[in-house]
Design a protein around this motif. Structure first.
Motif, PDB file in Angstrom:
ATOM      1  N   GLN A   1     -41.072  19.605 -15.090  1.00  0.00           N
ATOM      2  CA  GLN A   1     -41.811  19.829 -16.228  1.00  0.00           C
ATOM      3  C   GLN A   1     -41.177  18.903 -16.424  1.00  0.00           C
ATOM      4  O   GLN A   1     -39.896  18.667 -17.154  1.00  0.00           O
ATOM      5  N   VAL A   2     -42.115  18.439 -17.853  1.00  0.00           N
ATOM      6  CA  VAL A   2     -41.602  17.263 -18.950  1.00  0.00           C
ATOM      7  C   VAL A   2     -41.452  18.404 -20.270  1.00  0.00           C
ATOM      8  O   VAL A   2     -40.980  19.167 -20.343  1.00  0.00           O
ATOM      9  N   VAL A   3     -39.602  18.062 -20.650  1.00  0.00           N
ATOM     10  CA  VAL A   3     -38.791  18.284 -21.487  1.00  0.00           C
ATOM     11  C   VAL A   3     -39.167  17.132 -22.724  1.00  0.00           C
ATOM     12  O   VAL A   3     -39.854  16.334 -23.508  1.00  0.00           O
ATOM     13  N   ILE A   4     -39.552  18.387 -23.834  1.00  0.00           N
ATOM     14  CA  ILE A   4     -40.211  18.243 -25.281  1.00  0.00           C
ATOM     15  C   ILE A   4     -38.304  18.132 -26.549  1.00  0.00           C
ATOM     16  O   ILE A   4     -37.694  18.166 -25.555  1.00  0.00           O
ATOM     17  N   ASN A   5     -39.247  17.112 -27.043  1.00  0.00           N
ATOM     18  CA  ASN A   5     -37.762  17.270 -28.113  1.00  0.00           C
ATOM     19  C   ASN A   5     -38.070  18.065 -29.603  1.00  0.00           C
ATOM     20  O   ASN A   5     -39.197  17.914 -30.215  1.00  0.00           O
ATOM     21  N   ALA A   6     -36.840  18.899 -29.102  1.00  0.00           N
ATOM     22  CA  ALA A   6     -37.661  20.916 -30.266  1.00  0.00           C
ATOM     23  C   ALA A   6     -37.281  20.541 -31.214  1.00  0.00           C
ATOM     24  O   ALA A   6     -38.133  20.865 -32.158  1.00  0.00           O
ATOM     25  N   SER A   7     -37.064  19.561 -31.849  1.00  0.00           N
ATOM     26  CA  SER A   7     -37.048  19.009 -33.463  1.00  0.00           C
ATOM     27  C   SER A   7     -37.872  17.950 -34.366  1.00  0.00           C
ATOM     28  O   SER A   7     -38.586  17.913 -34.694  1.00  0.00           O
ATOM     29  N   ARG A   8     -38.575  17.333 -33.429  1.00  0.00           N
ATOM     30  CA  ARG A   8     -40.198  16.787 -33.297  1.00  0.00           C
ATOM     31  C   ARG A   8     -40.873  17.638 -33.683  1.00  0.00           C
ATOM     32  O   ARG A   8     -41.015  18.756 -32.959  1.00  0.00           O
TER      33      ARG A   8
ATOM     34  N   ILE B   1     -40.729  26.855 -14.546  1.00  0.00           N
ATOM     35  CA  ILE B   1     -40.566  26.754 -15.667  1.00  0.00           C
ATOM     36  C   ILE B   1     -41.579  26.164 -16.240  1.00  0.00           C
ATOM     37  O   ILE B   1     -42.838  25.345 -15.737  1.00  0.00           O
ATOM     38  N   VAL B   2     -42.229  26.142 -18.012  1.00  0.00           N
ATOM     39  CA  VAL B   2     -43.423  26.628 -18.901  1.00  0.00           C
ATOM     40  C   VAL B   2     -42.865  25.494 -19.819  1.00  0.00           C
ATOM     41  O   VAL B   2     -43.534  24.822 -19.684  1.00  0.00           O
ATOM     42  N   LEU B   3     -41.645  25.471 -19.952  1.00  0.00           N
ATOM     43  CA  LEU B   3     -41.144  24.571 -21.139  1.00  0.00           C
ATOM     44  C   LEU B   3     -39.690  24.582 -20.922  1.00  0.00           C
ATOM     45  O   LEU B   3     -39.180  24.871 -20.903  1.00  0.00           O
ATOM     46  N   ALA B   4     -39.823  23.120 -21.797  1.00  0.00           N
ATOM     47  CA  ALA B   4     -38.804  23.252 -21.912  1.00  0.00           C
ATOM     48  C   ALA B   4     -37.684  21.976 -22.875  1.00  0.00           C
ATOM     49  O   ALA B   4     -39.361  20.696 -22.797  1.00  0.00           O
ATOM     50  N   GLU B   5     -37.273  21.725 -23.585  1.00  0.00           N
ATOM     51  CA  GLU B   5     -36.656  21.777 -24.650  1.00  0.00           C
ATOM     52  C   GLU B   5     -35.598  21.007 -25.014  1.00  0.00           C
ATOM     53  O   GLU B   5     -34.627  21.640 -24.159  1.00  0.00           O
TER      54      GLU B   5
ATOM     55  N   ASP C   1     -26.142  29.767  -9.708  1.00  0.00           N
ATOM     56  CA  ASP C   1     -24.467  28.782  -9.465  1.00  0.00           C
ATOM     57  C   ASP C   1     -24.382  27.952  -9.248  1.00  0.00           C
ATOM     58  O   ASP C   1     -25.423  27.388  -9.927  1.00  0.00           O
ATOM     59  N   GLU C   2     -23.321  27.260  -9.118  1.00  0.00           N
ATOM     60  CA  GLU C   2     -22.961  25.923  -8.495  1.00  0.00           C
ATOM     61  C   GLU C   2     -24.725  25.227  -7.863  1.00  0.00           C
ATOM     62  O   GLU C   2     -24.523  24.245  -8.603  1.00  0.00           O
ATOM     63  N   SER C   3     -25.156  26.080  -7.350  1.00  0.00           N
ATOM     64  CA  SER C   3     -26.319  25.347  -6.249  1.00  0.00           C
ATOM     65  C   SER C   3     -27.108  25.488  -7.008  1.00  0.00           C
ATOM     66  O   SER C   3     -28.678  24.176  -7.267  1.00  0.00           O
ATOM     67  N   HIS C   4     -27.686  26.398  -8.094  1.00  0.00           N
ATOM     68  CA  HIS C   4     -28.469  25.519  -9.333  1.00  0.00           C
ATOM     69  C   HIS C   4     -28.429  24.733 -10.762  1.00  0.00           C
ATOM     70  O   HIS C   4     -28.900  23.255 -10.603  1.00  0.00           O
ATOM     71  N   ARG C   5     -27.719  24.226 -10.292  1.00  0.00           N
ATOM     72  CA  ARG C   5     -26.167  22.993 -11.142  1.00  0.00           C
ATOM     73  C   ARG C   5     -27.027  21.741 -10.177  1.00  0.00           C
ATOM     74  O   ARG C   5     -27.151  21.149 -10.522  1.00  0.00           O
ATOM     75  N   LEU C   6     -26.235  21.437  -9.468  1.00  0.00           N
ATOM     76  CA  LEU C   6     -26.556  20.307  -8.334  1.00  0.00           C
ATOM     77  C   LEU C   6     -27.970  20.205  -8.262  1.00  0.00           C
ATOM     78  O   LEU C   6     -28.255  19.371  -7.573  1.00  0.00           O
ATOM     79  N   GLY C   7     -28.785  21.527  -7.340  1.00  0.00           N
ATOM     80  CA  GLY C   7     -30.258  21.487  -7.370  1.00  0.00           C
ATOM     81  C   GLY C   7     -31.246  20.865  -8.162  1.00  0.00           C
ATOM     82  O   GLY C   7     -32.358  20.644  -7.926  1.00  0.00           O
ATOM     83  N   THR C   8     -31.089  21.254  -9.528  1.00  0.00           N
ATOM     84  CA  THR C   8     -31.669  20.960 -10.765  1.00  0.00           C
ATOM     85  C   THR C   8     -31.062  20.427 -11.722  1.00  0.00           C
ATOM     86  O   THR C   8     -30.103  19.304 -12.267  1.00  0.00           O
ATOM     87  N   THR C   9     -32.382  18.800 -11.287  1.00  0.00           N
ATOM     88  CA  THR C   9     -32.020  17.683 -11.841  1.00  0.00           C
ATOM     89  C   THR C   9     -32.746  17.290 -13.112  1.00  0.00           C
ATOM     90  O   THR C   9     -33.647  17.499 -13.438  1.00  0.00           O
ATOM     91  N   VAL C  10     -31.591  16.502 -14.347  1.00  0.00           N
ATOM     92  CA  VAL C  10     -32.394  15.537 -15.463  1.00  0.00           C
ATOM     93  C   VAL C  10     -32.951  14.489 -15.474  1.00  0.00           C
ATOM     94  O   VAL C  10     -31.764  13.637 -15.287  1.00  0.00           O
ATOM     95  N   GLU C  11     -34.432  14.271 -15.511  1.00  0.00           N
ATOM     96  CA  GLU C  11     -34.617  12.370 -15.813  1.00  0.00           C
ATOM     97  C   GLU C  11     -34.295  11.943 -16.745  1.00  0.00           C
ATOM     98  O   GLU C  11     -35.002  12.668 -17.642  1.00  0.00           O
ATOM     99  N   TYR C  12     -33.762  11.386 -17.263  1.00  0.00           N
ATOM    100  CA  TYR C  12     -33.750   9.845 -18.644  1.00  0.00           C
ATOM    101  C   TYR C  12     -34.833   8.754 -18.675  1.00  0.00           C
ATOM    102  O   TYR C  12     -35.609   8.761 -17.868  1.00  0.00           O
TER     103      TYR C  12
ATOM    104  N   ALA D   1     -37.656  14.408 -18.126  1.00  0.00           N
ATOM    105  CA  ALA D   1     -38.180  15.797 -17.001  1.00  0.00           C
ATOM    106  C   ALA D   1     -37.025  16.456 -16.896  1.00  0.00           C
ATOM    107  O   ALA D   1     -35.801  15.914 -16.500  1.00  0.00           O
ATOM    108  N   ILE D   2     -37.593  16.939 -15.714  1.00  0.00           N
ATOM    109  CA  ILE D   2     -36.200  18.331 -14.904  1.00  0.00           C
ATOM    110  C   ILE D   2     -37.234  18.544 -13.977  1.00  0.00           C
ATOM    111  O   ILE D   2     -38.087  19.460 -13.819  1.00  0.00           O
ATOM    112  N   THR D   3     -35.847  18.581 -13.591  1.00  0.00           N
ATOM    113  CA  THR D   3     -36.956  19.530 -11.375  1.00  0.00           C
ATOM    114  C   THR D   3     -36.019  19.996 -11.244  1.00  0.00           C
ATOM    115  O   THR D   3     -34.859  20.073 -11.213  1.00  0.00           O
TER     116      THR D   3
END
Length: 212
Positions: free
Chosen positions: A205-212, A96-100, A140-151, A184-186
């Motif tokens: 990858q760090v998640v940026i706020n696309a509205s800012r 991932i090079v960009l996460a918005e 599929d479901e393995s990608h949904r469960l295997g990709t995590t988002v930290e808040y 961040a998203i892993t």
């Protein structure tokens, strides 16, 4: 060879290839035969330009791409003179090079909303190139469960659904149902495959706020 810019490029999807020059390790320059935004040309995409041409030979790999002609962004800024100096080796796996982060109410005009009605926000990921599951399978479901988002709160979640994941481009959307500020998203190791058949390694990858 895809390159990812930090600003969106307006349509038309077919661009003037003479605007781009590929620099090789030897110092030689390679012209670009074709440049296009497709297939990542939806309203909230349009950052990834696919370049087609003969950019490498034995022992002389590409090391950068220079924009040598006029290339206007959505804001009217001319990207002429910009240099993309990171060229991912062909054998490297995707990342991932960009996460918005978009609230549902803040999606760009004309964007295609494929998330459920109860989605609070979307994390739109841009990869270096197109991604699929191992062996070219659908995500599929393995990608949904295997990709995590930290808040920002420290909580770790997974998406309720993956969207924009089956159109052969380099974007995947993660639909998140509960409010929060993603940090961040892993992507777990070995889940995502690029068109060359290489699998990703564990990365964040760090998640940026696309509205800012």
């Amino acid at each position: 060879m895809p390159i990812v810019l930090d600003r969106r490029i307006p349509v038309p999807a077919l661009l003037d290839p003479s605007v781009f020059v590929v620099h090789r390790a030897s110092g030689a320059e390679s012209p670009v035969d074709c440049a296009t935004l497709a297939p990542a040309d939806e309203a909230e995409e349009r950052r990834t330009i696919l370049l087609v041409g003969e950019f490498a030979s034995d022992g002389d790999s590409p090391v950068g791409v220079e924009i040598v002609g006029t290339l206007l962004t959505d804001e009217g800024v001319d990207a002429k003179g910009a240099l993309v100096e990171t060229v991912v080796p062909l054998a490297a796996g995707p990342s991932i090079v960009l996460a918005e982060h978009y609230l549902m109410s803040e999606l760009p005009t004309g964007s295609t909303d494929k998330c459920p009605a109860d989605t609070d926000h979307i994390i739109k990921t841009t990869w270096e190139g197109g991604v699929s599951g191992p062996g070219g399978t659908d995500l599929d479901e393995s990608h949904r469960l295997g990709t995590t988002v930290e808040y920002a709160s420290g909580e770790v979640r997974v998406a309720t659904l993956l969207a924009d994941a089956f159109d052969n481009d380099n974007h995947v959307e993660f639909c998140m149902s509960a409010p929060g500020e993603p940090a961040a998203i892993t992507a777990g190791s070995g889940l995502y495959e690029d068109p060359n058949g290489d699998l990703n390694v564990l990365h964040t990858q760090v998640v940026i706020n696309a509205s800012r």
